[in-house]
Every structure is written in C-alpha cells, then in structure tokens.
Design a protein around this motif. Structure first.
Motif, PDB file in Angstrom:
ATOM      1  N   THR A 172       0.818  -1.213   0.000  1.00 40.77           N
ATOM      2  CA  THR A 172       0.000   0.000   0.000  1.00 40.77           C
ATOM      3  C   THR A 172       0.853   1.265   0.000  1.00 40.77           C
ATOM      4  OG1 THR A 172      -1.775  -1.146   1.171  1.00 40.77           O
ATOM      5  CG2 THR A 172      -1.802   1.255   1.256  1.00 40.77           C
ATOM      6  N   ASN A 173       2.015   1.208   0.642  1.00 34.06           N
ATOM      7  CA  ASN A 173       2.808   2.417   0.856  1.00 34.06           C
ATOM      8  C   ASN A 173       4.054   2.505  -0.012  1.00 34.06           C
ATOM      9  OD1 ASN A 173       1.563   3.925   3.342  1.00 34.06           O
ATOM     10  ND2 ASN A 173       1.466   1.736   3.834  1.00 34.06           N
ATOM     11  N   SER A 174       4.037   1.851  -1.165  1.00 39.33           N
ATOM     12  CA  SER A 174       5.132   2.000  -2.116  1.00 39.33           C
ATOM     13  C   SER A 174       4.584   2.239  -3.517  1.00 39.33           C
ATOM     14  CB  SER A 174       6.052   0.779  -2.106  1.00 39.33           C
ATOM     15  OG  SER A 174       5.463  -0.304  -2.770  1.00 39.33           O
ATOM     16  N   ASN A 175       5.412   2.795  -4.369  1.00 38.00           N
ATOM     17  CA  ASN A 175       4.980   3.105  -5.731  1.00 38.00           C
ATOM     18  C   ASN A 175       4.798   1.854  -6.580  1.00 38.00           C
ATOM     19  OD1 ASN A 175       5.058   5.867  -5.188  1.00 38.00           O
ATOM     20  ND2 ASN A 175       7.206   6.041  -5.803  1.00 38.00           N
ATOM     21  N   ARG A 176       5.668   0.878  -6.382  1.00 30.34           N
ATOM     22  CA  ARG A 176       5.602  -0.361  -7.150  1.00 30.34           C
ATOM     23  C   ARG A 176       5.921  -1.546  -6.241  1.00 30.34           C
ATOM     24  NH1 ARG A 176       9.248  -0.063 -12.404  1.00 30.34           N
ATOM     25  NH2 ARG A 176      10.826   0.439 -10.844  1.00 30.34           N
ATOM     26  N   THR A 177       5.431  -2.720  -6.629  1.00 28.63           N
ATOM     27  CA  THR A 177       5.698  -3.943  -5.871  1.00 28.63           C
ATOM     28  C   THR A 177       6.220  -5.016  -6.811  1.00 28.63           C
ATOM     29  OG1 THR A 177       4.010  -3.490  -4.205  1.00 28.63           O
ATOM     30  CG2 THR A 177       4.693  -5.778  -4.453  1.00 28.63           C
ATOM     31  N   LEU A 178       7.266  -5.696  -6.367  1.00 26.99           N
ATOM     32  CA  LEU A 178       7.880  -6.793  -7.099  1.00 26.99           C
ATOM     33  C   LEU A 178       7.760  -8.067  -6.267  1.00 26.99           C
ATOM     34  CD1 LEU A 178       9.684  -7.749  -9.499  1.00 26.99           C
ATOM     35  CD2 LEU A 178      11.661  -7.041  -8.129  1.00 26.99           C
ATOM     36  N   ILE A 179       7.260  -9.135  -6.869  1.00 23.93           N
ATOM     37  CA  ILE A 179       7.095 -10.408  -6.180  1.00 23.93           C
ATOM     38  C   ILE A 179       8.118 -11.405  -6.691  1.00 23.93           C
ATOM     39  CG2 ILE A 179       5.550 -12.363  -5.740  1.00 23.93           C
ATOM     40  CD1 ILE A 179       4.666  -9.791  -4.365  1.00 23.93           C
ATOM     41  N   LEU A 180       8.804 -12.075  -5.767  1.00 24.05           N
ATOM     42  CA  LEU A 180       9.718 -13.162  -6.085  1.00 24.05           C
ATOM     43  C   LEU A 180       9.084 -14.457  -5.607  1.00 24.05           C
ATOM     44  CD1 LEU A 180      13.138 -11.613  -4.922  1.00 24.05           C
ATOM     45  CD2 LEU A 180      11.970 -11.347  -7.117  1.00 24.05           C
ATOM     46  N   ALA A 181       8.841 -15.398  -6.525  1.00 22.76           N
ATOM     47  CA  ALA A 181       8.143 -16.629  -6.156  1.00 22.76           C
ATOM     48  C   ALA A 181       8.686 -17.811  -6.937  1.00 22.76           C
ATOM     49  CB  ALA A 181       6.641 -16.485  -6.409  1.00 22.76           C
ATOM     50  N   MET A 182       9.072 -18.856  -6.235  1.00 25.81           N
ATOM     51  CA  MET A 182       9.482 -20.083  -6.890  1.00 25.81           C
ATOM     52  C   MET A 182       8.292 -20.687  -7.645  1.00 25.81           C
ATOM     53  SD  MET A 182      12.660 -20.474  -6.302  1.00 25.81           S
ATOM     54  CE  MET A 182      12.790 -22.166  -6.875  1.00 25.81           C
TER      55      MET A 182
END
Length: 205
Positions: A172-182
């Motif tokens: 919610t409190n960042s401009n972008r989100t990056l997900i790392l998932a196996m």
C-alpha cells in the motif's frame, strides 16, 4: 486481566477482518481455507538457493537503482537479493532482523530502517501495529516480497496473519511492488490473502 487480553485479541481479529485478511462466519467464528504451515526460517533458507539467487539477480539488475527507497520483507527469496545491492546507495526499510544483520555483515553503506514491533522467532522478523506505522511513515519507491503461495485466483498468500499485515502495508505504501516466487508456489493456497497480482508491477519466478 483476562478481559483485557480478550479485548486485545478481538481488536486484532477485527483489524484482520477490516483489511480483508480473514472472514467471520455467521456464528462469529473464523473459517480457514486449505493451507500449508509456515516453515521455519532455517529450513526455508536451505531450499532452492541457486534458483532464488537467479531470481534475485534479475530483480536487482532490472528494477533496483541507486538512490531508491526499498521495502524488503523477511522472506528467503528476498534475502537472496542482498549480495546484488550491498554496493548500491539505497534506503532499506525492513521487518527482518536477518536482512539487517546480513546488510551490516556485507558493509552496506546505505541507510537501514528497522520497523520495530513484536518479535517472531520462527521468521526472525518483527510484526504488529508499531511496525505498520513505521512503514506508513516511510513510503518506498519499490517493495520486494516473497509469498507463501499464489492462488488459482491470482491472490498473493501468506501463512501468518502478522506477516500478511506487514506485506499489505508495504504494498500500500510504495509506488511499485515486485514479487519473487518459486514456480512451485503458483496455484498454491496458503492461509491469508494480502494482495493480488493486480496490485504488483512484476512477478519473477
């Protein structure tokens, strides 16, 4: 004292309900879907080390630049990114004591903020309202998160309620989100939904 503790627990449950992380049943209980238990940090750290390092390298090269403000959660996939960013001028806010320790060990020259909060030995992280307030007061350019699973409905899943709230606050409190998932995390339901793929900029698997 018992009444006071019950009031605190009820407040925590209500917070989870308001944020869409759990649902009450008609009889006032909480219904749990099928999920797998959270593994201890030591066990997770020893799994898929090469694959996690590969994901982390791609994330660092494509999405992280000098001067950025980052939110990092306590997942082992995210911890794998540290060797690739330790020489960058960054501001890192995290709830992970392991990540803070590793950054210091690698002589990271950027700024580090610990969210503070209640300690969880299983993940070596801190959670709770104080941690969430810190996240809210220090917005980031990029959030990097691991997940317990990604459901068939493209929901991002977390096993522990406190960790789910932390991740939700970071998104919610960042401009972008990056997900790392196996890859084995895909179509894998855990316990709590903290966001969906619509809320993220990219998924690296």
């Amino acid at each position: 004292e018992t009444g006071s503790r019950a009031a605190i627990i009820e407040k925590d449950v209500e917070t989870l309900c308001q944020r869409g992380l759990v649902k009450r049943t008609a009889k006032g209980g909480l219904t749990l879907e099928s999920f797998h238990a959270e593994k201890p940090l030591e066990e997770r750290s020893a799994e898929d080390m090469d694959a996690k390092s590969g994901m982390a390298r791609v994330a660092a090269e494509r999405y992280i630049h000098h001067g950025m403000k980052l939110f990092l959660d306590g997942s082992t996939s995210v911890a794998a990114i540290l060797p690739y960013i330790c020489a960058m001028r960054l501001t890192v806010t995290t709830n992970s004591l392991s990540i803070i320790g590793e950054l210091r060990k690698r002589r990271f020259t950027g700024d580090i903020y610990c969210t503070g909060g209640s300690y969880r030995s299983k993940s070596n992280t801190v959670i709770g309202n104080n941690a969430i307030r810190t996240i809210e007061h220090h917005p980031a350019d990029l959030t990097i998160l691991g997940v317990e699973g990604i459901s068939s409905k493209m929901e991002l899943m977390e096993a522990h309620p406190g960790e789910a709230l932390i991740k939700q606050a970071m998104v919610t409190n960042s401009n972008r989100t990056l997900i790392l998932a196996m890859p084995h995390k895909l179509n894998d339901d855990s316990l709590l939904t903290f966001a969906t793929l619509k809320d993220v900029h990219a998924l690296i698997s």
